[in-house]
Write an enzyme that holds these catalytic residues in place. Structure first.
Site, PDB file in Angstrom:
ATOM      1  N   GLY A  85       0.821  -1.209   0.000  1.00 25.27           N
ATOM      2  CA  GLY A  85       0.000   0.000   0.000  1.00 25.27           C
ATOM      3  C   GLY A  85       0.855   1.258   0.000  1.00 25.27           C
ATOM      4  O   GLY A  85       0.527   2.252  -0.665  1.00 25.27           O
ATOM      5  N   ASP A  86       1.940   1.224   0.744  1.00 29.66           N
ATOM      6  CA  ASP A  86       2.847   2.376   0.803  1.00 29.66           C
ATOM      7  C   ASP A  86       3.504   2.600  -0.558  1.00 29.66           C
ATOM      8  O   ASP A  86       3.678   3.739  -0.996  1.00 29.66           O
ATOM      9  CB  ASP A  86       3.930   2.156   1.872  1.00 29.66           C
ATOM     10  CG  ASP A  86       3.317   1.745   3.205  1.00 29.66           C
ATOM     11  OD1 ASP A  86       2.247   2.270   3.541  1.00 29.66           O
ATOM     12  OD2 ASP A  86       3.900   0.887   3.891  1.00 29.66           O
TER      13      ASP A  86
END
Lengths: 303, 303
Positions: free
Chosen positions: B248-249
């Site tokens: 996600g990052d």
């Protein structure tokens, strides 16, 4: 000089969870890091008792550096580090209602590092005493056997305080002191001893095999001291148990400290019981003041 | 300048056990420490993509120092630390057959430290972009609300990537980008959306409320991009998932990196999907080379 050796120290990461579910996300609020290792604990208590000693420890990485710093800060203990690759292990002690332990095997110790340790021992003098405590490091499973053999050859007094399954590695090399609990003794002897007279009878077999001083922890029944001549029972002291972490190490330190001073096993046993009690009832390693306090309360019965 | 902020970073202690029994002694051989935190990961991937950025992180104690050193070493990332009392937390990820997480709440962040953080934001410029990721620190439960409010007042673009229950703290302050997965979106909306057209319909409600760019992860179905005009579906790439940590990052970093360069949301979304895939399939944070490789494979469908 008294030397302690910790071949596989650890930082304990103690966490307290309200609930724990496998395969889920669990959260905890209380956490604390406790750097230690059995030999290091013995040295810290010897320091507290004003007994000069040298604490040799295998350390690695940033966790090793942290352990070094914390021991200096908390116990004025200057560890003599032997640095290895990898990080000193972090063990997890998780308390939900009871304690669950998750222990790592620790960094691998290569042969050249272990050879260096043996060479340190070869340079020790006959009046010295070596205390090796805790588990054997990864990569050197027979470390205790080799060290015991070497001490035997050098006629160097040694104490080994290890998980029960390592007893067989040193028991025939005449250790100066052994400190099993009753379960460990039973596991080693493949027996199911319970009565005091049986325990004394079979404990004496270890003395005949060469163990000079034997202390057997009996839990709520106190502890028992045996040598070739004497058998003493120490009744347990009254108090609220805060933590038993380091109690066995304090017992070793107390015994050695007083024995080196007086050569009197009875006085040494009293100091051992006082030191263990001081640790158990305070929840931290025994201080000199606490040991003195409990010393006067120890009741010894000759059997 | 792009800023990332990690208010509650962590070191993940990943351990692999053969067996686990509650209230017993368990042993493990495999263990590794993974310093990180969601904002720090975003900065590391931005660095990998050659995008200048500043990574602000609240750090404490020896674990904080370790995190600082490792990020420098592994990603050439110079964190801008804000030091607090206590140690940066260590979270435990224990894999027996599945993964069990044990997360600590982290060190307490006092009001003066948080005020310092707000003052850093007050000094940012209108063309800057602030990415705040991860959980709120202990002691500052409404940190996201306050930061979002401040960014809104300053007309500063911000991205917040947090556990789902914090969405309500910033959603009405017009975040530049939001990146929930379908479960988080459903939890937030108290819905049980599954069909694409429903997801787009309700996702648009967030756009109308002020979210500029919305990416919704649909797991095996790929991911969805929405803004006021467009809706794109990215089909999932083929490959073997090694670890979804940091995916996600990486997605946030990929989107921001390309958007700042081209102002084209479609290209930015492709870069986001490529970056997330590169991380998932390599098991470490996406490199520039891997992102380029997957970029050419992303298939986007306009809905």
């Amino acid at each position: 000089m008294i030397y302690t050796m910790t071949l596989n120290p650890a930082i304990d990461y103690k966490i307290v969870c309200e609930r724990f579910e496998l395969n889920q996300l669990n959260r905890f609020k209380k956490a604390s890091l406790h750097p230690g290792g059995k030999g290091i604990n013995v040295s810290a208590v010897l320091n507290n008792l004003g007994v000069q000693n040298e604490a040799i420890a295998i350390l690695g990485g940033f966790t090793g550096r942290y352990l070094l710093e914390r021991m200096k800060k908390d116990y004025r203990l200057d560890l003599k580090p032997i640095w290895v690759e990898g990080d000193t292990r972090i063990n997890i002690k998780m308390t939900v209602d009871h304690e669950t332990e998750l222990n790592h095997e620790g960094p691998r110790v290569k042969d050249d590092i272990f050879e260096h340790i043996l060479s340190i021992i070869r340079n020790m003098k006959k009046e010295d005493l070596l205390i090796v405590s805790g588990s054997a490091p990864s990569g050197q499973r027979d470390a205790y056997q080799q060290i015991a053999q070497l001490c035997d050859d050098l006629e160097l007094r040694f104490v080994m305080d290890t998980p029960g399954d390592l007893f067989h590695q040193f028991i025939d090399h005449q250790p100066f002191l052994m400190k099993p609990n009753l379960k460990e003794l039973n596991d080693y002897l493949l027996m199911d001893l319970f009565e005091l007279d049986e325990i004394i009878f079979y404990g004496r077999q270890l003395i005949f095999r060469g163990v000079k001083h034997l202390i057997i922890s009996l839990g709520e029944r106190g502890s028992l001291y045996l040598d070739q001549e004497k058998a003493y029972l120490a009744h347990p002291l009254e108090g609220t148990v805060i933590s038993s972490t380091g109690a066995g190490d304090s017992m070793v330190a107390g015994f050695i400290a007083m024995y080196e001073l007086t050569k009197d096993p009875k006085l040494a046993f009293i100091e051992a019981v006082a030191a263990a009690s001081a640790t158990v009832f305070s929840g931290k390693l025994a201080t000199h003041r606490d040991i003195q306090k409990y010393q006067t309360k120890v009741v010894i019965e000759e059997l």
